[in-house]
Design a protein around this motif. Structure first.
Motif, PDB file in Angstrom:
ATOM      1  N   GLU A  41       0.834  -1.198   0.000  1.00  0.00           N
ATOM      2  CA  GLU A  41       0.000   0.000   0.000  1.00  0.00           C
ATOM      3  C   GLU A  41       0.870   1.250   0.000  1.00  0.00           C
ATOM      4  OE1 GLU A  41      -3.715   1.982   2.518  1.00  0.00           O
ATOM      5  OE2 GLU A  41      -2.797   0.106   3.171  1.00  0.00           O
ATOM      6  N   PHE A  42       0.687   2.109  -0.984  1.00  0.00           N
ATOM      7  CA  PHE A  42       1.446   3.352  -1.084  1.00  0.00           C
ATOM      8  C   PHE A  42       1.334   4.163   0.201  1.00  0.00           C
ATOM      9  CE2 PHE A  42       1.187   7.937  -2.391  1.00  0.00           C
ATOM     10  CZ  PHE A  42       2.547   8.119  -2.588  1.00  0.00           C
ATOM     11  N   ARG A  43       2.476   4.540   0.775  1.00  0.00           N
ATOM     12  CA  ARG A  43       2.580   5.309   2.011  1.00  0.00           C
ATOM     13  C   ARG A  43       2.079   4.536   3.232  1.00  0.00           C
ATOM     14  NH1 ARG A  43       6.145   8.367   2.410  1.00  0.00           N
ATOM     15  NH2 ARG A  43       5.149   9.819   3.853  1.00  0.00           N
ATOM     16  N   GLY A  44       1.763   3.248   3.083  1.00  0.00           N
ATOM     17  CA  GLY A  44       1.367   2.441   4.222  1.00  0.00           C
ATOM     18  C   GLY A  44      -0.048   2.732   4.686  1.00  0.00           C
ATOM     19  N   ALA A  45      -0.436   2.136   5.805  1.00  0.00           N
ATOM     20  CA  ALA A  45      -1.797   2.277   6.328  1.00  0.00           C
ATOM     21  C   ALA A  45      -2.133   3.735   6.580  1.00  0.00           C
ATOM     22  CB  ALA A  45      -1.936   1.476   7.621  1.00  0.00           C
ATOM     23  N   GLY A  49       2.944   6.928   5.895  1.00  0.00           N
ATOM     24  CA  GLY A  49       4.376   6.838   5.663  1.00  0.00           C
ATOM     25  C   GLY A  49       5.121   6.121   6.765  1.00  0.00           C
ATOM     26  N   VAL A  50       4.458   5.182   7.433  1.00  0.00           N
ATOM     27  CA  VAL A  50       5.047   4.469   8.566  1.00  0.00           C
ATOM     28  C   VAL A  50       5.158   2.986   8.219  1.00  0.00           C
ATOM     29  CG1 VAL A  50       4.816   3.854  10.998  1.00  0.00           C
ATOM     30  CG2 VAL A  50       4.132   6.131  10.214  1.00  0.00           C
ATOM     31  N   SER A  51       6.371   2.441   8.340  1.00  0.00           N
ATOM     32  CA  SER A  51       6.591   1.019   8.115  1.00  0.00           C
ATOM     33  C   SER A  51       6.369   0.255   9.417  1.00  0.00           C
ATOM     34  CB  SER A  51       8.021   0.775   7.626  1.00  0.00           C
ATOM     35  OG  SER A  51       8.326  -0.603   7.615  1.00  0.00           O
ATOM     36  N   PRO A  52       5.810  -0.957   9.353  1.00  0.00           N
ATOM     37  CA  PRO A  52       5.649  -1.761  10.571  1.00  0.00           C
ATOM     38  C   PRO A  52       6.966  -2.372  11.039  1.00  0.00           C
ATOM     39  CG  PRO A  52       4.885  -2.995   8.680  1.00  0.00           C
ATOM     40  CD  PRO A  52       5.211  -1.617   8.183  1.00  0.00           C
ATOM     41  N   SER A 357      10.195  12.897   0.094  1.00  0.00           N
ATOM     42  CA  SER A 357       9.396  12.740   1.305  1.00  0.00           C
ATOM     43  C   SER A 357      10.021  11.626   2.139  1.00  0.00           C
ATOM     44  CB  SER A 357       7.940  12.443   0.965  1.00  0.00           C
ATOM     45  OG  SER A 357       7.861  11.328   0.112  1.00  0.00           O
ATOM     46  N   ALA A 358       9.439  11.351   3.304  1.00  0.00           N
ATOM     47  CA  ALA A 358      10.107  10.483   4.280  1.00  0.00           C
ATOM     48  C   ALA A 358       9.283   9.249   4.611  1.00  0.00           C
ATOM     49  CB  ALA A 358      10.394  11.273   5.555  1.00  0.00           C
ATOM     50  N   THR A 359       9.962   8.276   5.207  1.00  0.00           N
ATOM     51  CA  THR A 359       9.334   7.085   5.759  1.00  0.00           C
ATOM     52  C   THR A 359       9.896   6.841   7.149  1.00  0.00           C
ATOM     53  OG1 THR A 359       9.161   6.106   3.553  1.00  0.00           O
ATOM     54  CG2 THR A 359       8.867   4.626   5.423  1.00  0.00           C
ATOM     55  N   VAL A 404      11.205   2.952   0.593  1.00  0.00           N
ATOM     56  CA  VAL A 404      10.317   1.881   1.022  1.00  0.00           C
ATOM     57  C   VAL A 404      11.085   1.000   1.990  1.00  0.00           C
ATOM     58  CG1 VAL A 404       9.244  -0.273   0.251  1.00  0.00           C
ATOM     59  CG2 VAL A 404       8.773   1.854  -0.961  1.00  0.00           C
ATOM     60  N   ILE A 405      10.475   0.680   3.131  1.00  0.00           N
ATOM     61  CA  ILE A 405      11.136  -0.139   4.146  1.00  0.00           C
ATOM     62  C   ILE A 405      10.308  -1.401   4.339  1.00  0.00           C
ATOM     63  CG2 ILE A 405      11.948  -0.252   6.523  1.00  0.00           C
ATOM     64  CD1 ILE A 405      12.299   2.788   6.415  1.00  0.00           C
ATOM     65  N   ALA A 406      10.849  -2.519   3.862  1.00  0.00           N
ATOM     66  CA  ALA A 406      10.173  -3.805   3.934  1.00  0.00           C
ATOM     67  C   ALA A 406      11.131  -4.815   4.540  1.00  0.00           C
ATOM     68  CB  ALA A 406       9.730  -4.262   2.541  1.00  0.00           C
ATOM     69  N   SER A 407      10.638  -5.569   5.520  1.00  0.00           N
ATOM     70  CA  SER A 407      11.469  -6.504   6.256  1.00  0.00           C
ATOM     71  C   SER A 407      12.646  -5.729   6.853  1.00  0.00           C
ATOM     72  CB  SER A 407      11.926  -7.640   5.338  1.00  0.00           C
ATOM     73  OG  SER A 407      12.586  -8.635   6.087  1.00  0.00           O
TER      74      SER A 407
END
Length: 426
Positions: A41-45, A49-52, A357-359, A404-407
């Motif tokens: 999902e673009f920009r997260g929930a 802009g917050v990664s889990p 922009s930021a994450t 993008v921050i994944a895993s």
């Protein structure tokens, strides 16, 4: 206290212990990483802009590749989609890529008819994206073969999203389209003039859709097919409006404007930060500031920088984290406001303008800084609570979208067509 592993060790032959330790490590790794491996999902929930995931230094470059090398800087490199061990994204070279996240190996490449400045969407079978050739494409995630394409009357420089049985995207100065997953038109309505359009979908509402008039933009209820309210342009009138983020009953967005270099009065860059009641459109708080740039940057350089930013679909996208709304992009300052009152909580000044922009991951904020002949571009990391600079890393080119921050990986592209995957070392 005796651990479960120690209890099992009492009853196993010594020859089997290394195998037990290895299996325990593998199962632990799978358990800890699998729930948060994807970024779909673009920009997260809520567009926040917050990664889990939490990711901490030391970081190393897992791999990087150059996608094209004609010596020219590109204007856009929008955020990818990450599913499992595959990264999907389009590029200014006209290709859509599926790369192995571990190695950078190209699983497949699809060639569109023009540059791709679209943020993709993927479901369990397909990946969807738009191209400047005027088509919306649906490709098989397995092999990159075209399943269907939908032609429009304009370029597609838009986020693509799915909501229930609708594949949603926007054609520049054309229409807002709602297609079936099989590529049939469900319905559409006019987009009379908005370009490079990004949006957020939450609770069946599209923030922000274009209305029947150029000056009518607001949240669109997809089920009822009607607008709830329109942006108060008499109070927020600007050239650029960012994609929105939501928190409780408030919707946040940023604006940017600059006086033309051809006018007699050239004030420079003006940035705006807004919180509106998502039910009524009433402005709850707003802040406007004059852009801050390095000494020596005149109005012409600011104007060029502003135009460059407008190619990025997530330009000035707010990060909503805990009780803060954080904006990066538009000038050389990162700013955090109280989410409820708009009071400035912290700001961090840099020697170069902010490039993306930021994450946020954990309590760390990641974004890029622009570079020039004397100063290299950088990826920077701030403490999200205080704005304190924690570390920076030189990059080959300036970031063109929020990482993008994944895993345990940070993924981004630069204006030198270099695609990076950083990884937490341990």
């Amino acid at each position: 206290m005796v651990s479960p592993l120690q209890r099992i060790q009492r009853f196993l032959p010594l020859s089997l212990l290394p195998l037990l330790v290895l299996l325990t490590f593998i199962l632990s790794s799978l358990t800890s990483c699998s729930p948060h491996a994807d970024w779909v999902e673009f920009r997260g929930a809520g567009g926040r802009g917050v990664s889990p995931n939490r990711i901490s230094p030391p970081l190393g470059i897992r791999w990087k590749i150059r996608l094209q090398d004609d010596g020219q800087k590109i204007d856009s490199f929008n955020p990818p989609v990450v599913i499992g061990n595959t990264i999907y994204f389009g590029s200014g070279d006209g290709n859509f890529y599926a790369l192995d996240a571990e190695s950078g190996f190209m699983r497949w490449i699809f060639r569109s008819g023009a540059e791709i400045n679209s943020i993709p969407y993927a479901d369990d079978r397909r990946v969807y994206f738009g191209s400047q050739d005027g088509k919306l494409y649906a490709l098989s995630r397995d092999d990159g073969q075209e399943v269907w394409s939908f032609p429009t009357d304009s370029q597609i420089n838009s986020l693509v999203r799915r909501y229930k049985d609708h594949i949603i995207f926007v054609g520049d100065a054309d229409a807002v389209y709602f297609l079936s997953p099989e590529g049939e038109l469900n319905f559409s309505f006019d987009n009379p003039g908005w370009l490079h359009f990004t949006f957020l979908i939450a609770d069946g509402v599209m923030y922000f859709a274009t209305g029947p008039q150029t000056d009518q933009v607001g949240p669109f209820d997809i089920e009822r097919r009607e607008f709830l309210w329109f942006l108060p342009f008499d109070e927020t009138n600007s050239t650029w409006y960012s994609v929105a983020s939501l928190r409780n009953n408030l919707v946040y967005f940023g604006t940017a404007d600059i006086h033309s270099r051809f006018t007699n009065f050239m004030r420079g860059t003006e940035l705006g930060f807004y919180a509106l009641d998502r039910r009524t459109g009433k402005i709850i708080w707003s802040r406007t500031v004059d852009g801050v740039f390095p000494s020596g940057w005149d109005i012409f350089e600011q104007s060029d920088f502003f135009v460059r930013n407008m190619y990025m679909l997530d330009f000035m996208s707010p990060v909503v984290w805990k009780n803060l709304v954080i904006f990066t992009g538009g000038d050389a300052v990162a700013r955090a406001f109280d989410a409820n009152t708009g009071k400035l909580r912290w700001e961090q000044h840099f020697d170069m303008p902010i490039a993306s922009s930021a994450t946020i991951a954990g309590n760390r904020l990641y974004f890029g800084l622009y570079g020039d002949f004397y100063t290299p571009p950088r990826l920077v990391c701030l403490d999200a609570r205080s704005g304190k600079l924690l570390w920076s890393m030189e990059t080959e080119g300036s970031l063109l979208s929020a990482p993008v921050i994944a895993s345990n990986r940070i993924i981004f592209g630069t204006d030198r067509s270099v695609f990076y995957v950083l990884e937490q070392v341990f």
